[in-house]
Write a protein that holds these residues in place. Structure first.
Motif, short mmCIF file in Angstrom:
data_model
loop_
_atom_site.label_atom_id
_atom_site.label_comp_id
_atom_site.label_asym_id
_atom_site.label_seq_id
_atom_site.Cartn_x
_atom_site.Cartn_y
_atom_site.Cartn_z
N THR A 1 46.15 16.96 41.18
CA THR A 1 45.62 15.65 40.77
C THR A 1 44.20 15.75 40.22
O THR A 1 43.51 14.74 40.10
N ASP A 2 43.76 17.01 39.90
CA ASP A 2 42.40 17.23 39.41
C ASP A 2 41.40 16.69 40.43
O ASP A 2 40.46 15.97 40.08
N TYR A 3 41.67 17.02 41.69
CA TYR A 3 40.83 16.61 42.82
C TYR A 3 40.72 15.08 42.90
O TYR A 3 39.65 14.52 43.08
N PHE A 4 41.87 14.48 42.75
CA PHE A 4 41.99 13.01 42.83
C PHE A 4 41.03 12.32 41.86
O PHE A 4 40.31 11.39 42.20
N SER A 5 41.10 12.80 40.64
CA SER A 5 40.25 12.26 39.58
C SER A 5 40.63 10.81 39.27
O SER A 5 41.80 10.43 39.33
N ALA A 6 39.64 10.02 38.90
CA ALA A 6 39.88 8.62 38.54
C ALA A 6 40.81 8.52 37.34
O ALA A 6 41.57 7.55 37.20
N SER A 7 40.77 9.50 36.46
CA SER A 7 41.65 9.48 35.29
C SER A 7 43.11 9.70 35.64
O SER A 7 44.01 9.38 34.86
N LYS A 8 43.35 10.24 36.85
CA LYS A 8 44.72 10.48 37.30
C LYS A 8 45.25 9.35 38.19
O LYS A 8 46.40 9.39 38.61
N LYS A 9 44.42 8.39 38.43
CA LYS A 9 44.79 7.32 39.36
C LYS A 9 45.75 6.34 38.70
O LYS A 9 45.49 5.82 37.61
N LEU A 10 46.88 6.09 39.38
CA LEU A 10 47.88 5.15 38.88
C LEU A 10 47.67 3.74 39.43
O LEU A 10 48.02 2.76 38.78
N GLY A 11 47.14 3.65 40.65
CA GLY A 11 46.96 2.33 41.24
C GLY A 11 46.33 2.42 42.61
O GLY A 11 46.21 3.49 43.20
N GLN A 12 45.93 1.24 43.10
CA GLN A 12 45.29 1.14 44.41
C GLN A 12 45.97 0.04 45.19
O GLN A 12 46.15 -1.07 44.69
N GLY A 13 46.35 0.34 46.42
CA GLY A 13 46.96 -0.67 47.29
C GLY A 13 46.38 -0.59 48.68
O GLY A 13 45.52 0.24 48.98
#
Length: 664
Positions: free
Chosen positions: A323-335
């Motif tokens: 996930t590229d160290y949980f990069s913001a660009s890899k983020k799909l959503g927040q719950g």
């Protein structure tokens, strides 16, 4: 006694004491327009209903009243305006047991009118009314009397012409009126004339003359139904019904009630006890949550040992790199349960990684459910859980990656709605139904999802739907009729018996599916608890009764849809959202109805949480709008418990959603 045991005992006694029919179908509920401002009105109302229960135990007719200011002094002859007066009457062809069951159903439903000072509910086997004055001898009222006619006309296969049916109705109504009046106080009669069946019942308090006058007006009213196959007169002092199908008992009440008098008393008493215990259970749940958090932490530590060598186990470092160290660009959503990222494994496979932080017992429960319950379940309409990691600073769940994200984004975002034509919507509905049918009975495990909604339906590149987020799912043993559990899910999608009593069966998923179907076809969110917005469920039910269902279809489709298919799908959605659990079809039946070309769709009954005045055509007597009261209650529940978005996996739209209700 534990709450679930109380609930089970109540349901067993309530629904299994008799093999006959208590006729608890709701004919009408009328709520008064005057609203109480008295703080102790609701507890006094509960006391009134409880006292009435004791009187009706051995008879078919009962009245009672309590004084608001002195609820412990129940004087029968008082006429103070600060009292609550109540009357209930069962039809005389019901057994005493069925009478009690019918009264219990009426008593459960009539609080929908609170905080109104008055209400009347007509079930097909009994009547219940409460008011602020002594109304017992009233027999007719221009303001309150009402007539309802069925939507369907009678089939003339058994009649030579229209006049023959109308004549039979007239004779049946006349005969039943005369028989009821002849029996005196509490007049009752049944009749059958050339395939037309009729029943008349007067309240015992109106006397013989009042009964005659009430039924004369009632008879004129139902004759006005013309060629309709059924008609009901719902008058102040009586009830009259005709139908082309037999609906009453021949032999009168059967006093063999199949249960002891003590059991009957317990069944009625527990109706109140279960209502009170809902609130006590919330306090109990809070206590046990704190106690069991420590146990769950220990369980998680023990769980880690076998998971290290499991094929489901992923290394935290590999998912971190994916996930590229949980990069913001890899983020799909927040719950509420955590964040979801897209990742690429060393073999080039794309996955969705759900990042969880265990700070409450709820998330521990979800983690165990996701891994233990569905790791071995595979179906084309279920998101596949690939594995998990519990070695790092936070726990991770790994799923197959679904590129088109969630259904709600396509339904409710203007720039994407046009991508969902009718064929895709129908494909999505059928796919969700097949996935749920598999969960309910197609696999080795019998699973209830508990949180079916548009944000938990993911779409692949071909718009094939995949049900996601099994954190709230429950394994349901084959020998169980229902589970008694804390309520968890999203307000607006939860079935009434589950929301109110914690009674969980597959039919709770069926109800949620029905709401989702209406959303997909209408292109609108279900917003049942909003005071300034009519939900799709209300809209579709109203248009169904007006025989104008096509007006409910999403306008973005621009009439580019199959009318018969849309009509069938909307009617199936209404079938799934019926208030009565037994009337809802199973998901296997839903799949058959959706995919069969020549199946006959049953006629749906009224959904729950429905204001009377939106379900009646113009010209009928209007009742007080109860939606605002329900909305307030829902908001109070939402504030009382943890409000969260339990599902953004694996492709949330990133928006915080309201209305999530979790009770453990």
């Amino acid at each position: 006694m534990h709450f679930s045991a109380l609930t089970w005992l109540f349901l067993f006694l309530l629904f299994h004491v008799s093999h006959s029919d208590p006729r608890i179908s709701e004919a009408a509920l009328f709520c008064g327009t005057n609203i109480t401002k008295t703080s102790n009105y609701v507890p006094t109302f509960v006391r009134e209903m409880e006292n009435l229960s004791q009187v009706i135990t051995t008879t078919h007719f009962a009245t009672y009243h309590v004084n608001l200011s002195t609820t412990n002094n129940h004087t029968r002859n008082s006429s103070s305006s600060s009292s609550i007066y109540a009357l209930t009457q069962c039809h005389h062809d019901l057994s005493q047991t069925d009478c009690l069951l019918c009264y219990a159903a009426a008593r459960t439903t009539v609080p929908r009118c609170l905080p109104s000072l008055s209400a009347r509910i007509f079930l097909d086997g009994c009547f219940l009314r409460y008011d602020s004055y002594k109304f017992y001898k009233e027999y007719v009222s221009p303001a309150l009397d009402n007539v309802t006619c069925s939507k369907e006309n009678v089939s003339f296969a058994n009649y030579e012409n229209e006049n023959e049916f109308l004549t039979s109705v007239g004779y049946a109504v006349g005969n039943v009126t005369r028989r009821a009046v002849r029996t005196g106080s509490g007049g009752f009669g049944t009749a059958e004339v050339e395939g037309v069946y009729a029943l008349a019942q007067c309240w015992e308090s109106v006397g013989q003359d009042g009964c005659r006058r009430c039924l004369e007006k009632a008879g004129k009213g139902v004759r006005g139904c013309g060629l309709k196959r059924e008609g009901r007169s719902l008058n102040t002092g009586c009830y009259l019904r005709y139908s082309n199908k037999k609906f009453f008992n021949d032999d009168g009440p059967d006093e063999d009630s199949h249960v002891s008098g003590l059991g009957i008393t317990i069944a009625i008493s527990l109706a109140t006890a279960a209502f009170i215990m809902v609130f006590l259970f919330a306090a109990y749940a809070s206590y046990t949550r704190i106690k069991k958090m420590k146990e769950e932490r220990n369980n998680l530590a023990q769980f880690a040992i076998p998971m290290k060598n499991s094929c489901l186990s992923f290394k935290y470092e590999s998912l971190e790199k994916a996930t590229d160290y949980f990069s913001a660009s890899k983020k799909l959503g927040q719950g509420g349960a955590g964040s979801v990222y897209v990742g690429t494994l060393p073999n080039g496979k794309s996955v969705a990684v759900k990042r969880l932080i265990f700070n409450t017992r709820q998330w521990v429960d979800e983690f165990f459910n996701e891994v233990n319950l569905i790791s071995k379940i595979q179906h084309k309409n279920l998101v596949k859980l690939l594995g998990c990691s519990i070695e790092g600073p936070e726990s991770l769940l790994v799923y197959e990656y679904v590129p088109n994200k969630s259904l709600d984004q396509f339904l409710f975002e203007n720039n994407k709605t046009k991508l969902l034509n009718w064929e895709k919507r129908l494909k999505i509905i059928i796919g969700i139904a097949e996935g749920l049918a598999y969960l309910h009975g197609g696999s080795e495990k019998r699973i209830i999802h508990r949180d079916i909604k548009s944000s938990n339906i993911l779409l692949d590149e071909d718009f094939t739907p995949k049900i996601a987020d099994f954190g709230l799912a429950r394994n349901f043993a084959a020998d169980k009729s229902h589970l008694s559990t804390g309520v968890a899910g999203t307000l607006g999608y939860m079935a009434p018996e589950y929301l109110v009593r914690g009674q969980l069966t597959e039919k709770a998923d069926v109800y949620s599916f029905g709401v989702l179907v209406l959303e997909i076809v209408c292109g609108r969110r279900n917003n049942l608890y909003s005071q300034d917005h009519i939900s799709p469920l209300q809209t579709v039910w109203t248009l169904y009764r007006l025989n104008n269902l096509m007006e409910a279809v999403d306008s973005s489709l621009k009439e580019e849809f199959h009318v018969e298919e849309a009509n069938k799908v909307l009617q199936i959605g209404l079938l799934c959202t019926q208030a009565e659990v037994a009337l809802r079809p199973s998901m296997a039946q839903v799949v058959w109805m959706l995919t069969s070309k020549n199946c006959e769709i049953p006629i749906p009954h009224q959904p729950p949480f429905m204001s009377t005045n939106v379900t009646k055509p113009e010209g009928s007597t209007r009742s007080h709008n109860t939606n605002s009261f329900i909305a307030n209650a829902a908001r109070k529940m939402e504030l009382s418990y943890t409000s969260t978005e339990s599902s953004s996996m694996p492709s949330s739209d990133g928006h915080s959603k309201s209305g999530e209700l979790i009770r453990k």
